[in-house]
Design an enzyme around this catalytic site. Structure first.
Site, mmCIF file in Angstrom:
data_model
loop_
_atom_site.group_PDB
_atom_site.id
_atom_site.type_symbol
_atom_site.label_atom_id
_atom_site.label_comp_id
_atom_site.label_asym_id
_atom_site.label_seq_id
_atom_site.Cartn_x
_atom_site.Cartn_y
_atom_site.Cartn_z
ATOM 1 N N GLY A 16 0.821 -1.220 0.000
ATOM 2 C CA GLY A 16 0.000 0.000 0.000
ATOM 3 C C GLY A 16 0.851 1.264 0.000
ATOM 4 N N PHE A 164 2.875 -6.823 -8.443
ATOM 5 C CA PHE A 164 4.017 -7.681 -8.766
ATOM 6 C C PHE A 164 5.354 -7.095 -8.295
ATOM 7 C CE2 PHE A 164 0.742 -8.834 -11.877
ATOM 8 C CZ PHE A 164 0.694 -10.212 -11.685
ATOM 9 N N LEU A 165 5.318 -6.008 -7.518
ATOM 10 C CA LEU A 165 6.587 -5.414 -7.095
ATOM 11 C C LEU A 165 7.356 -6.386 -6.218
ATOM 12 C CD1 LEU A 165 6.622 -4.471 -3.845
ATOM 13 C CD2 LEU A 165 5.058 -2.767 -4.689
ATOM 14 N N GLY A 275 13.134 -16.449 0.743
ATOM 15 C CA GLY A 275 12.314 -16.015 1.873
ATOM 16 C C GLY A 275 11.324 -14.984 1.361
ATOM 17 N N CYS A 278 5.874 -13.586 0.537
ATOM 18 C CA CYS A 278 4.948 -14.021 -0.515
ATOM 19 C C CYS A 278 5.144 -15.434 -1.030
ATOM 20 C CB CYS A 278 5.044 -13.044 -1.685
ATOM 21 S SG CYS A 278 4.507 -11.395 -1.253
#
Ligand code: NAD
Ligand code: UPG
EC number: 1.1.1.22
Length: 465
Positions: A16, A164-165, A275, A278
Site C-alpha cells: 500500500g 508484482f513489485l 524467503g 509471498c
C-alpha cells in the site's frame, strides 16, 4: 464513468505505501489517501524524519517527501477515506491461516472480509473496489456477496489488480512495471471500471503493458507468477546441492542454461533459500486450492517447491555444523544479514531465521549484524518460533552494530543476506582476528573464492565444492 479524482487504499504496508506513493507522484491531480488501523504505522508514515518511514525502499522517501501533504495522505480515519473515495484499493495482509480449516496452507481472509464489511457499511455512493492484496482465485465472489448483501444498496464494481513489485526494488518495479494486470467483469460497468483503473496506470505506462482479463484469471495469475518464480529458485538450489558433490559450478550452470532464450538468465541465483512474505504463502495457498478441487498431483507438484526450499535451508545449517567438527556448542558464529534479501528491512520468512534456529538448537553463540533490521525484529522473529524461551534466545544471541568487531575470536561467519557492503569489508583484518581455522559460509555466493582462500579462510560457497 466520472473521472477518478479521489482514491483510497486500505493497508499502509509494503504494498500500500509504495504503490500509492507512486500513483500520487505520477498522477498529481488525484488525491491519494492511505489508511490503516495500525496507528503507530500511520504515525511513522507521517514522520518528519524521512529516514524513519515504516519501510525502507530505495527511492521511497524522496517520493513521500515530495507528495505528502499535497496529494498523498496517511491517516487512521478509515471510514472517512472510504466515504470520500471513488476507487478503494484493498491492500491488507493475507497471511497463511494459523488456525481452523486450511491451517498452515490456506490464506487467512479475515482482514479482507473486515475491509469489505467496512466498505459496505460506510459507502453512500457507487464505488470501484480493487483487490490489490494477493488472494485465492474466486475471492472477488465473496467480496461481492458481502458488499451486495450488507451495503446501503449502492453499486460496487470489483476489480482484481494484483501487485508484482519485489521488495528492495519496489519503486523501480512500479515505475517500470513489466505489466499491470486488471481483472474485471465483462459487463459494461465492469469494462468501464477496468478502463478507469487503466487510465491511472496510463499516466506513466504504455497501454500495451496494461493487460485486461477476467477476474478469476487475474487472481490466479498472481499465485502462478509467484509459484513459477519460486520454482526457478528451488530448481537451481536443488542443482546447487548436486554441484557440491560433483565439482560442477552452479554459477557456470546458471549462465549456461540462462543463455537459452527460452529459459532466460534471471532468477537463477543459487542461495541459502528463498524467503519473503509471498513465495511460501502463495504456493501454500495454490497447493490448498488445488487440493480442495481434488487435484492431488497438481498440489503435490507445487508443494515440492517448498519442500526443496526447506531442504536448502537445513542443508546449509547442517553443513556449518559438520564443517565445525560436528560440535558448535559455545562456538561463536557471526551472522551477516537477517533480511530476506538485500535493500529491505523485511525479515518475513527470511532464510536467516531457520538457519540460526538450527544453529541455536546446537547451542552455538550467535552474533547477528544486519544494516537495516532492528534488534527487536530479530528477537521477535526468533521468539515467534517458540523453539526456546525468549530468555534463552537473549542468552545465546547478540545483535551488533559493529560487524567487524563482532568477528573477534569468532569460529565462523555465515553470510545469509547479499548486502553489498559485505563485499567491501576488509576481509584480511577479519581473518586476522578470528580463531583458526577461520570459516566463512557464503549462502549468497557474494565473495570471490580465490581471494578468500588466498587470505586463508576455509571458504564454503553454496553450489561449489
Ligand atoms: N510485500 C510484498 O512485496 C508484496 C508484493 C505483492 C503483493 N503482496 C500482497 O499484498 C498484500 C499486502 O502485503 P503487505 O506486505 O503490504 O502487508 P503488510 O502486513 O505490510 O501491510 C498490511 C497492512 O494492512 C493493515 N490492515 C489490516 N487489516 C486492516 C483493516 N481492516 N483496515 C485497515 N488496515 C488494515 C495492517 O495493519 C498492515 O499495516 C498481501 O496480500 C501480500 O500477499 C505483497
Ligand atoms: O535468483 C534468485 C532470486 C531470488 N532469490 C530469493 O528469493 C526470495 C524472493 O525474492 P524476490 O522475488 O526478489 O522478492 P519478493 O519481494 O519476495 O518478490 C516476490 O514476491 C512478491 C510478492 O508477491 C511479488 O510481487 C514479486 O513479483 C516477487 O518477485 C528472496 O529471498 C531472494 O533472495 C534467490 O534466492 N535467487
Amino acid at each position: 464513468m466520472k473521472k477518478i479524482t479521489k482514491i483510497c487504499c486500505i493497508g499502509a504496508g509494503y504494498v500500500g505505501g509504495p504503490t500509492m506513493s507512486v500513483i500520487a507522484k505520477q498522477c498529481p491531480e488525484i488525491q491519494v489517501t492511505v489508511v490503516d488501523i495500525n496507528k503507530e504505522r500511520i504515525a511513522q508514515w507521517n514522520t518528519t524524519d524521512l529516514d524513519n518511514l515504516p519501510i525502507y525502499e530505495p527511492g521511497l522517501k524522496e517520493i513521500v517527501g515530495e507528495r505528502r501533504g499535497k496529494n498523498l495522505f496517511f491517516s487512521t480515519e478509515v471510514d472517512k477515506a472510504i466515504d470520500e473515495a471513488q476507487m478503494i484499493f484493498i491492500s491488507v495482509n493475507t497471511p497463511t491461516k494459523t488456525y481452523g480449516k486450511g491451517k498452515g496452507q490456506a490464506a487467512d481472509l479475515k482482514f479482507i472480509e473486515l475491509c469489505a464489511r467496512n466498505i459496505a457499511k460506510v459507502a453512500k455512493d457507487d464505488k470501484i473496489v480493487v483487490e490489490k492484496s494477493t488472494l485465492p482465485v474466486r475471492t472477488a465472489q465473496a467480496i461481492q456477496n458481502i458488499l451486495d448483501h450488507t451495503g446501503n444498496a449502492v453499486k460496487f464494481e470489483i476489480l482484481s489488480n494484483p501487485e508484482f513489485l519485489a521488495e528492495g526494488t519496489a519503486i523501480e518495479d512500479l515505475i517500470h512495471a513489466d505489466r499491470v494486470l486488471i481483472g474485471g467483469n465483462d459487463t459494461p460497468t465492469g469494462k468501464a471500471a477496468k478502463n478507469a483503473l487503466s487510465a491511472i496506470y496510463e499516466h506513466w505506462l504504455p497501454k500495451e503493458r496494461i493487460l485486461q482479463t477476467n477476474v478469476w484469471s487475474s487472481e490466479l495469475s498472481k499465485l502462478v507468477a509467484n509459484a513459477f518464480l519460486a520454482q526457478r529458485v528451488s530448481s537451481i538450489n536443488t542443482i546447487s546441492a548436486l554441484c557440491e558433490k560433483t565439482d560442477a559450478n552452479i554459477q557456470e550452470i546458471s549462465r549456461a542454461i540462462g543463455f537459452d532464450s527460452r529459459i532466460g538468465p534471471k532468477f537463477l541465483n543459487a542461495s541459502v533459500g528463498f524467503g519473503g512474505s509471498c513465495f511460501q504463502k502463495d504456493i501454500l495457498n495454490l497447493v490448498y486450492i488445488a487440493r480442495s478441487y481434488g487435484l492431488t498431483e497438481v498440489a503435490n507438484y507445487w508443494e515440492q517447491v517448498i519442500i526443496a526450499n526447506d531442504y536448502q535451508k537445513s542443508r546449509f545449517a547442517e553443513n556449518i555444523i559438520s564443517s565445525l567438527y560436528n560440535t558448535i556448542s559455545g562456538k561463536k558464529i557471526v551472522v551477516y544479514g537477517w533480511a530476506f534479501k538485500k535493500d529491505t528491512n523485511d525479515t518475513r520468512e527470511s532464510a536467516a531465521i531457520a538457519v540460526v534456529d538450527a544453529l541455536l538448537e546446537e547451542r552455538a553463540e550467535i552474533i547477528v549484524y544486519d544494516p537495516k533490521v532492528a534488534k527487536e525484529r530479530i528477537f521477535a522473529d526468533l521468539d515467534y518460533l517458540n523453539t526456546r524461551t525468549p530468555e534463552e534466545n537473549r542468552v545465546l544471541v547478540t545483535v551488533t552494530n559493529d560487524p567487524i568487531k563482532a568477528t573477534e575470536e569468532a569460529h565462523a561467519i555465515a553470510i545469509l543476506t547479499e548486502w553489498d557492503e559485505f563485499k567491501e569489508y576488509d576481509w584480511k583484518t577479519i581473518f586476522k582476528q578470528m580463531l583458526k581455522p577461520a570459516f566463512v559460509f557464503d549462502g549468497r555466493r557474494l565473495l570471490d573464492s580465490t581471494a578468500m582462500e588466498r587470505i586463508g579462510f576455509n571458504y564454503y560457497k553454496i553450489g561449489q565444492s
